[in-house]
Write an enzyme that holds these catalytic residues in place. Structure first.
Site, PDB file in Angstrom:
ATOM      1  CD1 TRP A 229      28.028  44.471 -46.877  1.00  0.00           C
ATOM      2  CD2 TRP A 229      29.788  45.266 -47.986  1.00  0.00           C
ATOM      3  NE1 TRP A 229      27.551  45.269 -47.883  1.00  0.00           N
ATOM      4  CE2 TRP A 229      28.598  45.776 -48.584  1.00  0.00           C
ATOM      5  CE3 TRP A 229      31.021  45.636 -48.527  1.00  0.00           C
ATOM      6  CZ2 TRP A 229      28.628  46.622 -49.684  1.00  0.00           C
ATOM      7  CZ3 TRP A 229      31.048  46.474 -49.622  1.00  0.00           C
ATOM      8  CH2 TRP A 229      29.864  46.958 -50.179  1.00  0.00           C
ATOM      9  CB  SER A 230      29.878  47.855 -43.548  1.00  0.00           C
ATOM     10  OG  SER A 230      30.078  49.113 -42.953  1.00  0.00           O
ATOM     11  CG  PHE A 231      26.384  47.818 -38.152  1.00  0.00           C
ATOM     12  CD1 PHE A 231      27.233  47.995 -37.073  1.00  0.00           C
ATOM     13  CD2 PHE A 231      25.042  47.607 -37.901  1.00  0.00           C
ATOM     14  CE1 PHE A 231      26.759  47.936 -35.773  1.00  0.00           C
ATOM     15  CE2 PHE A 231      24.552  47.554 -36.603  1.00  0.00           C
ATOM     16  CZ  PHE A 231      25.420  47.726 -35.534  1.00  0.00           C
ATOM     17  N   GLY A 233      29.060  43.034 -40.266  1.00  0.00           N
ATOM     18  CA  GLY A 233      30.001  42.227 -39.507  1.00  0.00           C
ATOM     19  C   GLY A 233      29.561  42.000 -38.077  1.00  0.00           C
ATOM     20  CD  GLN A 255      31.138  45.878 -36.999  1.00  0.00           C
ATOM     21  OE1 GLN A 255      30.471  46.682 -36.366  1.00  0.00           O
ATOM     22  NE2 GLN A 255      30.972  45.665 -38.295  1.00  0.00           N
TER      23      GLN A 255
END
Length: 406
Positions: A229-231, A233, A255
């Site tokens: 999750w977040s970075f 991704g 991403q």
């Protein structure tokens, strides 16, 4: 005006603390009262208020534990852990503030005490990694010892293995999955106490984690998934591009390329934007002034420099192209779930990642109308888990199409 603060940075932090309420990480009243004691924009005030709430809830846990009320103690220690983590968020960056280390250690202790009281007990583990170890927690779905599907959860820029309990593990265990949460280089203890910083080749991090998971007899080796999750991704699909023992991958949000994101988002002169990653001090003069004047941007870049072990924004821009899925996405073999959130700028590359995948792929959109359009769907995490984990259940129910040994 936000629910807690007009300041977008503090509002984001407060919402993040509250977002873990469905999984036992917060109570609305505790968050609301804490926020009411904070001077807007004052990081010292923020740290004092959330630390005090962590202390108060921790005292509740101590009193309950002393009288044998283990459920109440566990619940209070979980909330205290989240509040201590919330306290250090504005301080995140180098040079490292001693208060950050103090609050992180309290977060760690509170979570460890909660974990020992869970049923089944959540096991603290140390994962061998390049001459040292990475900290993790193994959450069992049950104590049967029978091989079960297992989810590995990787964080992003500033989450910790303790926050991953609320973000991933509770929902996974409820669905009958084991879940291993861990902090890698640039995250949690490896960053704060071991001095390890991010690396783009996350398959080199996840490979040893998969090795560890496969050493456990209660893990089904054919049904191991990775979620980021977040970075994360970026980190999760990057790892899946080189670690083919995974049966599934979830990118939240998906991403594509950090350098392309900078070209799209940063207010640089057009010529400088085109020259990236090459950059001159003159190119950055106006932008660096903006970063110094904007608390949200200042925190964002201060955080990034620390986790990457860098000294300047120019250095950050120069290494950004290393964090790209170009030439990597097509190497992912396992089914992949790509999340897209409507108002999350970090999710802007999700559609491109999905388009470049050559494996079985699913793009799932989360919208503002559902209350789920923000970063990592933090105001509708239950909806995310329903969609992502229901997808995972279908993947795990299907025969593997790839050889886990390759």
């Amino acid at each position: 005006m936000g629910l807690f603060f007009a300041d977008p940075l503090f509002e984001r932090f407060a919402f993040r603390a509250l977002s873990h309420a469905p999984y036992g990480g917060a109570d609305f009243g505790e968050c609301f009262v804490t926020a009411s004691q904070i001077t807007p924009g004052d990081s010292d005030s923020w740290f004092r208020a959330w630390s005090a709430t962590g202390d108060r809830v921790g005292e509740i846990a101590e009193a309950c534990a002393a009288t044998g009320r283990s459920v109440s103690a566990r619940e209070a220690w979980l909330r205290a852990s989240n509040y201590y983590r919330t306290a250090w968020l504005p301080l995140f960056g180098a040079p490292v503030d001693p208060r950050l280390v103090e609050a992180f250690d309290r977060e760690s202790e509170a979570f460890a005490r909660a974990a020992a009281l869970m049923t089944p007990a959540v096991e603290a583990v140390e994962i061998p990694y390049e001459g040292t170890t990475l900290p993790g927690y193994f959450h069992r779905a049950d104590d049967s010892g029978l091989p079960r599907p297992t989810l590995i959860a990787t964080n992003g820029y500033d989450a910790t293995v303790h926050e991953a309990h609320f973000a991933h593990a509770v929902a996974a265990v409820r669905r009958g999955y084991h879940c291993l949460t861990f902090d890698g280089p640039g995250q949690g203890r490896p960053l704060i106490h071991q001095g390890l910083v991010f690396r783009p080749d996350w398959e080199a991090v996840v490979g040893p984690v998969v090795d560890y998971v496969l050493s456990r007899p209660e893990v089904d080796p054919q049904r191991i998934a990775l979620i980021g999750w977040s970075f994360g991704g970026y980190l999760a699909p990057r790892a899946a591009s080189g670690e083919h023992r995974l049966a599934a991958c979830i990118a939240d949000p998906g991403q594509w390329d950090l350098l392309e994101a900078f070209r799209r988002l940063l207010p640089l002169p057009p010529a400088a934007r085109e020259r990236l990653p090459e950059i001159t001090p003159a190119d950055l003069e106006a932008f660096e002034a903006l970063v110094r004047s904007d608390p949200y941007l200042h925190w964002t870049f201060r955080r990034a420099l620390w986790v990457h072990g860098l000294d300047s924004i120019a250095d950050y821009l120069r290494i950004a192209g290393d964090y790209s899925l170009k030439g990597r996405a097509e190497r992912i073999r396992c089914p992949t779930f790509v999340a897209w959130a409507e108002t999350d700028p970090i999710a802007a590359g999700a559609e491109q990642l999905h388009a470049e995948l050559r494996c079985p792929r699913t793009l799932v959109r989360f919208t503002t109308a559902e209350g789920a359009g923000g970063h990592c769907q933090e105001t509708a995490r239950s909806l995310f888990h329903q969609r992502a984990y229901d997808w995972l259940e279908a993947v795990f129910a299907s025969p593997r199409t790839s050889d886990p040994g390759r």
